[in-house]
Design a protein around this motif. Sequence first.
Motif, PDB file in Angstrom:
ATOM      1  N   VAL A   1       0.671  -1.293  -0.002  1.00 48.41           N
ATOM      2  CA  VAL A   1      -0.021   0.083  -0.095  1.00 48.41           C
ATOM      3  C   VAL A   1       0.892   1.428  -0.113  1.00 48.41           C
ATOM      4  O   VAL A   1       1.891   1.301   0.968  1.00 48.41           O
ATOM      5  CB  VAL A   1      -0.652  -0.171   1.192  1.00 48.41           C
ATOM      6  CG1 VAL A   1      -1.616   1.353   1.377  1.00 48.41           C
ATOM      7  CG2 VAL A   1      -1.800  -1.319   1.194  1.00 48.41           C
ATOM      8  N   VAL A   2       0.588   2.099  -0.940  1.00 52.50           N
ATOM      9  CA  VAL A   2       1.450   3.424  -0.657  1.00 52.50           C
ATOM     10  C   VAL A   2       0.515   4.665  -0.865  1.00 52.50           C
ATOM     11  O   VAL A   2      -0.733   4.630  -1.467  1.00 52.50           O
ATOM     12  CB  VAL A   2       2.157   3.677  -2.143  1.00 52.50           C
ATOM     13  CG1 VAL A   2       3.051   4.852  -2.261  1.00 52.50           C
ATOM     14  CG2 VAL A   2       3.080   2.541  -2.554  1.00 52.50           C
ATOM     15  N   ALA A   3       0.529   5.443   0.237  1.00 53.96           N
ATOM     16  CA  ALA A   3      -0.467   6.473   0.581  1.00 53.96           C
ATOM     17  C   ALA A   3       0.195   7.821   0.450  1.00 53.96           C
ATOM     18  O   ALA A   3       1.355   8.028   0.682  1.00 53.96           O
ATOM     19  CB  ALA A   3      -0.920   6.513   1.942  1.00 53.96           C
ATOM     20  N   ASN A   4      -0.390   8.751  -0.034  1.00 55.89           N
ATOM     21  CA  ASN A   4       0.059  10.168  -0.542  1.00 55.89           C
ATOM     22  C   ASN A   4      -0.693  11.413   0.396  1.00 55.89           C
ATOM     23  O   ASN A   4      -1.719  11.608   0.471  1.00 55.89           O
ATOM     24  CB  ASN A   4      -0.307  10.538  -1.683  1.00 55.89           C
ATOM     25  CG  ASN A   4       0.250  12.048  -2.239  1.00 55.89           C
ATOM     26  OD1 ASN A   4       0.819  12.698  -1.475  1.00 55.89           O
ATOM     27  ND2 ASN A   4      -0.405  12.339  -3.249  1.00 55.89           N
ATOM     28  N   PRO A   5       0.109  11.518   1.463  1.00 57.31           N
ATOM     29  CA  PRO A   5      -0.728  12.411   2.539  1.00 57.31           C
ATOM     30  C   PRO A   5      -0.565  13.778   2.443  1.00 57.31           C
ATOM     31  O   PRO A   5      -1.297  14.687   2.745  1.00 57.31           O
ATOM     32  CB  PRO A   5       0.440  12.028   3.890  1.00 57.31           C
ATOM     33  CG  PRO A   5       1.521  11.797   3.200  1.00 57.31           C
ATOM     34  CD  PRO A   5       1.513  10.871   2.024  1.00 57.31           C
TER      35      PRO A   5
END
Lengths: 271, 250
Positions: free
Chosen positions: B194-198
């Motif tokens: 999972v890659v999250a862009n905050p």
Amino acid sequence: MGKGRPFLEIFTYVFHEDYRFPILEIFAFLFALATFVFADFAGGYDRTGETMAYSLVNTLCEFPLMFIFVVLILKNVAYGLGSDLDRGLMQTLFSYPLKRRHILTARLLSGLGIAVLLFLGIQIFGLFLLAPDTLATYSSTVFLTYAAHLCSPALLLAGLLLLLTLRLKRGGLALIIGVILFLAGLIFSGEVTYIAYATDSDVILKIWAVINPNSALQAYYYHMGTSGFLFGGETWVPSFSEVLLYLWAGYLIVAVLFIVSYIYFDRRLEI
Amino acid sequence: MRWITLLWRIGTVALAIGLALLVAWLIPSSAEYPYRVSRHIEPEQYMFRESEVYSPQNGLQISMNATDEVRVYLLGVSSLELDNWKALLREAYLDSESPDSESPDSESPDWVSPDMETFFIEFYPVPLLFFHEAYPEQPLPDLFNPETQSMVWNITVLDKGLETHPEIILWDPPPGSMFSHELFPEDVLNIMAVVANPSSDTVEVDVEIKKVVAVAPKDRIIFPAQLLISIGIGLTIVWLFSRKFRKSIF
């Protein structure tokens, strides 16, 4: 002088004979390396939970590793004891202030006890390094699978060969018979399902499960939650309590073999 | 002297086991063809790489580059747990008597055809479970529909999901723009990246995932190997000294 010291003397002598340097080390090395090489998680991909844990331990207790282990046990129990009887060393051991059964206990403790400890200790340590979560979550499945594999072929063959060695008083012949019995069992375990299918009866599977409790455990885990179909027909699937019953029956046979061997060694063995 | 000999034999057995672990450590691992994906992640959104089964002998290598700071997770769920989650989702969405499921002609943008419903639940159970837990009243969303995407792939949904199921997080490094990691699970697990862009800007990410096959997880066996070899050598030295000492006395 108490009984402890002569017992220890005999145990030390037998241990030294059974595991001359570097026999113990070579077997420890083989058990440790083979645990990693033969561990197979692929069988667990389409299985879950307990079945996966069973499948993993089963791969570690099958042909190459179990054969190495059985060879070690047979070398100690059949060849070691047979050589003592053959060379007249048993007479020297009988001169110790110990009952005969204690002498046999010392021999079995070294030949069988140390080997089982080495095999199980290294495998469980290896499993702990490989898959600690599997070992912790399904410890009862792991324990049952090892118990079934230890019962047969390891302890069953050891008991049979012990009795045979005492009767023949020759270790070499008993060792050869042991290896032949192991291989025969291996071939028969592959054929037993086909025989049951051909005869359309599960009696042969049940008889085989008494001699080899792992077959009951395998049928239970591999057909878990299904009614069990093989070759397009229904196959025998024992319940968990039945599996335990077959395991107890297997250990009962092993216990009887060892008790008979003890009685024979104690009362009937003439040197 | 017997105790010293016994200790020496224990030492040589420990040495033999240590050497076996060392040989297992030295057997090279082989990597399979990598899976590569390059895509952009909208602000405050996350992307999800479908799960694959990995085992203690079949791990993965992940390397990732991003144009800005992102959060990366490796999540692991057992097949049993995953089946339970799928059953829960089927019960929540497919068996429910919601207006959307009753009216396939609905013009609602988040309506999903029955085939797609099964597809989503089968292949995206984790993001759907996170979504269901965040919005229990919402019908099954279309994961590929731009109108529903912002809601489903929102970072708050991910955060809530991870907060509810912290046990599935296998790797949670500090936020950054470059990552490289090798992971061998401690059980047979379905692992997903999972890659999250905050951030409030769109981020370009390049992800490469390789399956690695090894006899044993190297990081887990090297320490026991070193420890056992040291104990073995130590006990052998004690035995050698005691032999030499005895010979010099007698």
